[in-house]
Design an enzyme around this catalytic site. Structure first.
Site, PDB file in Angstrom:
ATOM      1  N   ASN A 251     -21.323  99.153   3.148  1.00  0.00           N
ATOM      2  CA  ASN A 251     -20.723  98.567   4.175  1.00  0.00           C
ATOM      3  C   ASN A 251     -19.462  98.927   3.934  1.00  0.00           C
ATOM      4  OD1 ASN A 251     -19.602  97.112   6.030  1.00  0.00           O
ATOM      5  ND2 ASN A 251     -20.489  95.122   5.240  1.00  0.00           N
ATOM      6  N   TRP A 252     -18.687  99.842   4.820  1.00  0.00           N
ATOM      7  CA  TRP A 252     -17.275 100.388   4.613  1.00  0.00           C
ATOM      8  C   TRP A 252     -16.319  99.247   5.131  1.00  0.00           C
ATOM      9  CZ3 TRP A 252     -17.026 106.251   5.587  1.00  0.00           C
ATOM     10  CH2 TRP A 252     -17.923 106.869   4.665  1.00  0.00           C
ATOM     11  N   LYS A 253     -16.856  98.244   5.906  1.00  0.00           N
ATOM     12  CA  LYS A 253     -15.915  97.170   6.659  1.00  0.00           C
ATOM     13  C   LYS A 253     -14.797  97.748   7.345  1.00  0.00           C
ATOM     14  CE  LYS A 253     -17.499  94.148   2.808  1.00  0.00           C
ATOM     15  NZ  LYS A 253     -17.183  92.907   2.204  1.00  0.00           N
TER      16      LYS A 253
ATOM     17  N   HIS B  53     -23.028  89.518   8.969  1.00  0.00           N
ATOM     18  CA  HIS B  53     -22.397  89.552   7.596  1.00  0.00           C
ATOM     19  C   HIS B  53     -21.485  88.119   7.553  1.00  0.00           C
ATOM     20  CE1 HIS B  53     -19.531  90.747   4.524  1.00  0.00           C
ATOM     21  NE2 HIS B  53     -20.465  91.700   4.332  1.00  0.00           N
TER      22      HIS B  53
ATOM     23  N   GLU C  36     -18.333  87.852   6.619  1.00  0.00           N
ATOM     24  CA  GLU C  36     -17.486  87.813   7.206  1.00  0.00           C
ATOM     25  C   GLU C  36     -17.407  87.670   8.805  1.00  0.00           C
ATOM     26  OE1 GLU C  36     -16.480  91.715   5.429  1.00  0.00           O
ATOM     27  OE2 GLU C  36     -16.483  90.718   3.552  1.00  0.00           O
TER      28      GLU C  36
ATOM     29  N   GLU D 295     -26.325  88.168   0.066  1.00  0.00           N
ATOM     30  CA  GLU D 295     -25.062  88.167  -0.175  1.00  0.00           C
ATOM     31  C   GLU D 295     -24.325  86.724  -0.236  1.00  0.00           C
ATOM     32  OE1 GLU D 295     -23.544  92.266   1.200  1.00  0.00           O
ATOM     33  OE2 GLU D 295     -23.160  90.925   2.627  1.00  0.00           O
TER      34      GLU D 295
ATOM     35  N   GLY E 143     -16.586  90.688  -2.715  1.00  0.00           N
ATOM     36  CA  GLY E 143     -14.993  91.107  -3.071  1.00  0.00           C
ATOM     37  C   GLY E 143     -14.194  90.335  -3.956  1.00  0.00           C
TER      38      GLY E 143
ATOM     39  N   SER F 149     -20.146  92.273  -4.816  1.00  0.00           N
ATOM     40  CA  SER F 149     -19.313  93.051  -6.145  1.00  0.00           C
ATOM     41  C   SER F 149     -20.262  93.736  -6.993  1.00  0.00           C
ATOM     42  CB  SER F 149     -18.919  91.694  -7.086  1.00  0.00           C
ATOM     43  OG  SER F 149     -17.885  91.144  -6.430  1.00  0.00           O
TER      44      SER F 149
END
Ligand code: 13P
Length: 249
Positions: free
Chosen positions: A9-11, A94, A96, A166, A172, A212
């Protein structure tokens, strides 16, 4: 055997040029693996990714989408737009999206419905926050998230679902759930699905761990019986780290 998946997942990272470079390096270094390798670049770079991976086994996913077919939703992207450029996999829910953009379970359920209706594969993210784990509520939080987003589905829809556990406190932060914590939660997720649907559905759905994952811890996490791969953030942006993680599965 369940499908094993390593997804990056490159965000909100990588420009067009950087995307091109990372994909060509990844294609060149891709190890021989039976696992499905997926990358999820940002929307504007999805078409480029599809084109440059045309003859590759690496698949491309979007990081989000809207539930509606089309219409007055400024700044949003529909399933049809994704499918029109050949993208049939989408990450939904997600943390985020939940924390920065206020997306709640009911919105996620609508997005899941659209993905299923359109024949897409949906990678559904969920997981508890640090406070939930500290207070011992992590199982009930995860159970509620699963229930709200997915338990209205027809049994056959589960063939289009990939789950990604997650824990928010591990995303992160450099802090990873231990392999034992991941296994414990994944087994709980499978049991929850077995109780609500069938053991066969529970035993077939891939459950990825995210938070992570790094070359140094990937093999231990992936060695657990109910962990079917990973959803990788930061480490998927560095080709050597991502390749090492793919090798670890
Ligand atoms: P990190 O691997 O950077 O912790 O991110 C995990 C994640 O959010 C993947 O979706």
């Amino acid at each position: 055997m369940r499908t094993q998946i390593v997804a990056g997942n490159w965000k909100m990272n990588k420009t067009l040029d950087e995307t091109e470079t990372l994909l060509s390096e990844l294609s060149a270094k891709l190890p021989n693996t039976e696992a499905q390798v997926i990358v999820a670049p940002t929307f504007v770079n999805l078409a480029l990714a599809k084109n440059s991976l045309e003859s590759s086994t690496i698949q491309v996913a979007a990081q989000n989408m809207h539930f509606a077919e089309n219409g007055a939703f400024t700044g949003e992207i529909s399933a049809e737009m994704l499918q029109n450029i050949g993208v049939d996999t989408v990450i939904l829910g997600h943390s985020e999206r939940r924390s920065h953009f206020g997306e709640e379970d009911d919105l996620l359920a609508k997005k899941v419905d659209t993905a299923i209706k359109k024949g897409m594969t949906a990678i559904i993210c969920f997981g508890e926050e640090l406070g939930d784990r500290k207070s011992g509520n992590h199982f009930s939080v995860v159970e509620r998230q699963l229930k709200n987003a997915l338990f209205h589905l027809e049994p056959k829809a589960w063939a289009q679902i990939v789950l990604a556990y997650e824990p928010v406190w591990a995303i992160g932060t450099g802090e990873t759930a231990s392999p034992e914590q991941a296994q414990e939660m994944h087994a709980f997720i499978r049991k929850t699905i077995a109780d609500a649907f069938t053991p066969s559905i529970a035993n077939t759905v891939p459950i990825l761990y995210g938070g992570s994952v790094k070359p140094a811890n990937a093999a231990d996490i992936f060695s657990k019986p109910d962990v079917d791969g990973g959803l990788i953030g930061g480490a998927s942006l560095k080709v050597d780290d991502f390749v090492a993680i793919i090798k670890a599965i």
